[in-house]
Enzyme design. Structure first.
Site, short mmCIF file in Angstrom:
data_model
loop_
_atom_site.label_atom_id
_atom_site.label_comp_id
_atom_site.label_asym_id
_atom_site.label_seq_id
_atom_site.Cartn_x
_atom_site.Cartn_y
_atom_site.Cartn_z
N ALA A 198 0.85 -1.19 0.00
CA ALA A 198 0.00 0.00 0.00
C ALA A 198 0.88 1.23 0.00
O ALA A 198 0.56 2.26 0.59
CB ALA A 198 -0.94 0.00 1.19
N SER A 199 2.06 1.11 -0.63
CA SER A 199 3.01 2.21 -0.75
C SER A 199 3.33 2.79 0.63
O SER A 199 3.68 2.05 1.54
CB SER A 199 2.48 3.27 -1.71
N HIS A 200 3.16 4.10 0.80
CA HIS A 200 3.55 4.77 2.05
C HIS A 200 2.39 4.96 3.02
O HIS A 200 2.52 5.67 4.01
CB HIS A 200 4.14 6.14 1.72
#
Length: 616
Positions: free
Chosen positions: A207-209
């Protein structure tokens, strides 16, 4: 339940799972088969017991480690489904553009878990069905699909769910464990029969960052990442599979039809290719970075491999590198090259260690940024300018495609100093990449597509947004300069962006749309946002101090008072982001006041942040 801080959760986790700060290791996956030295899938069985495979299972309580043995076969992956839910799942709400995003961990107030294991199994099975259809294969075709994940605390349970969804559908799966998003795409291209590559498709769990409780899935074929239409198709298939399988209990295939599972150390293969690229640029010198001090900040994501598997083999000194160990609670800073705290952290590390260069990655390594030896950040417009300078040396006159919030100074730099063409397009890395591909298809040469967020893709690298590959392009310049006997370190990079005009004041202000406000009258926030933009456009046309950009693909972009602003509608959220750049604070306020005067009558629009900005 009250929201818990990441630090509180981390302490709870560490109390149950003590470990050393460095050298963190995840438990074994479904099978410990090492395919680097194996020519074919072997039949093996691994029983994962409590003592060796405790992980976080957060479907009912926040911290409950596995308390049952999970017998998993390599030649017949056993069911690992959780108890089915009677609640209806709105699969389409999991779509986030060309990705899938959801809440995978309980414990944050107001954020119920919607990316459960049964849901993930259904999505994985749907991807396999979609892939079969894309390849125009009959139902008897056995696909081979790879799965990897970043450092999130829900990674393993979702990887197991993906594995069960794929194998239950009768397809084979390669588990890569901790991996980067770019590596997953590369696994659809790599020719390596010993490791059962290439695969037909790949799934990255990330979920990336986003915060620790979120997770998601990205999908790839050899053509690249899937688009919005593909994701919608997969989610619609998943919804049907979920309903037909009694809310997540996927029908098991017969023993002979189940897919097989194998573990592959693919990150070593991927990293080896990066190493070879740098060596090639330096005339095949074995250690072209010898004597250079380069440090990495992985933000406790998946980018720690870059130190041991890329920089050290190239001869670089890496002491001072930080946050290399995977930790899905992200206790040190958000792994995001756009985050001010993150950039301050890597900058301070460079200065403290007197390093030549600092490199920072986001969680799944599809974005990156750098810091030179003086502590100057090379991100956002500067990183695009640097990459443009490198690419235009190799491909004179080429078009550089960027997102909509790049500066006017970048346009001047690319076109007047570098002799290229700047094509400013829309926000969204997939939009930028697809536009570059489109330009090439109609005869306009483009070799670089970049967002200010740190997503960057090159034609030479299959248009994949790969943060590690971007940094390799910088290392190539350092290695080439080193080969010529230069000892100027990262100054060779800094010199490339000399002359880039940068605004003294930059700001991004988010104007939220209240979807429950009476002014929307049951309509969509998107329609309301478009009406705001139309009204602003009309107001601007009556102000002699402001001039609308002659060519613009997103929102309303206006120049004036020596600077510019862009008001646009967010890709996914009920928000109108306002970007302002100006030569002085007074000029920035004048631009802000022009926007405020035009939008102040829209009662559903929260202009609190803009009011605060103009009153400073």
């Amino acid at each position: 339940m009250a929201a818990l801080s990441a630090k509180t959760i981390q302490n709870a986790f560490l109390a149950q799972h003590p470990r050393t700060r460095h050298g963190t290791r995840y438990p074994s996956d479904f099978c410990s088969l090492n395919t680097r030295s194996s020519h074919s899938f072997q039949e093996c069985r691994l029983t994962v017991a409590d003592s060796s495979a405790k992980w976080l299972n957060t479907t009912s309580t926040l911290w409950t480690s596995f308390n049952k043995q999970a017998g998993i076969s390599c030649n017949a992956a056993q069911g690992g489904t959780v108890a089915p839910s009677s609640e209806k799942v709105e699969f389409l709400k999991l779509q986030n553009g060309s990705d899938i995003r959801g809440v995978a961990v309980a414990g944050v107030e107001g954020e119920p878990v919607n990316l459960t294991e049964p849901v993930t199994e259904a999505i994985a099975a749907a991807f396999a069905a979609w892939l079969l259809n894309k390849k125009k294969a009959d139902g008897l075709r056995r696909l081979r699909i790879s799965v990897g994940h970043d450092s999130r605390i829900s990674a393993h349970k979702l990887q197991n769910a993906v594995t069960h969804g794929i194998t239950s559908a009768g397809h084979d799966i390669l588990q890569f464990g901790l991996a980067s998003t770019p590596a997953m795409f590369n696994s659809t291209l790599t020719e390596d029969e010993r490791s059962h590559l290439p695969v037909d498709g790949a799934i990255m769990i990330t979920a990336s960052h986003l915060p620790y409780n979120r997770n998601g899935l990205k999908f790839f074929t050899s053509d690249g990442g899937l688009n919005k239409t593909d994701i919608k198709d997969i989610l619609e298939r998943a919804s049907k599979i979920y309903e037909e399988s009694a809310h997540g209990n996927l029908k098991e295939q017969g023993e002979a039809s189940r897919g097989v599972v194998a573990n592959v150390d693919y990150m070593s293969i991927y990293a080896s290719d990066l190493v070879q690229a740098v060596r090639k640029s330096a005339g095949d010198k074995e250690k072209p970075l010898e004597g250079l001090h380069i440090i990495v900040d992985a933000g406790n994501g998946a980018g720690g491999f870059f130190v041991d598997k890329v920089l050290k083999p190239l001869g670089a000194v890496t002491t001072g590198s930080q946050f290399l160990e995977p930790d899905g609670l992200f206790p040190n800073h958000i792994p995001n090259p756009e985050d001010k705290t993150a950039m301050m952290s890597i900058t301070q590390a460079v200065l403290d260690n007197k390093a030549d260069l600092g490199i920072i990655f986001d969680t799944d390594v599809d974005r990156s940024a750098a810091v030179d030896s003086s502590g100057r950040e090379l991100n956002r417009n500067r990183l695009i300018a640097l990459m443009a300078a490198i690419v235009l040396e190799e491909h004179p006159g080429t078009t550089v495609v960027t997102d909509s919030v790049t500066s006017d100074g970048l346009t001047v730099f690319i076109e007047n100093k570098l002799g290229g063409k700047h094509h400013r397009f829309k926000r969204g890395y997939k939009n930028v990449i697809d536009e570059a591909i489109r330009l090439n298809s109609i005869g306009e040469e483009s070799h670089l597509a970049m967002e200010t967020s740190g997503h960057g893709a090159l034609k030479e690298n299959h248009w994949l947004d790969d943060g590690a590959y971007l940094m390799v392009k910088l290392l190539n310049k350092l290695a080439a300069a080193r080969t010529l006997g230069s000892s100027i370190g990262s100054k060779v990079l800094t010199d490339l962006v000399e002359g880039l005009e940068e605004a003294a004041v930059t700001a991004e202000i988010r104007l939220k749309i209240d979807q429950n406000h009476a002014d929307l009258k049951g309509g969509s926030f998107r329609d309301y946002g478009e009406s705001v933009l139309k009204h602003l456009e009309n107001a601007i046309s009556r102000d002699p101090n402001l001039h609308k950009a002659p060519k613009n693909y997103e929102g309303v972009r206006v120049s004036g008072y020596g600077g510019w602003f862009l008001l646009r509608l967010s890709l996914h959220d009920p928000v109108l982001p306002l970007n302002i750049e100006a030569p002085s604070n007074d000029d920035a306020i004048k631009l802000g006041l022009a926007v405020l005067a035009a939008v102040n009558d829209f009662s559903a629009l929260d202009v609190t942040a803009l009011n605060k900005f103009v009153q400073q």
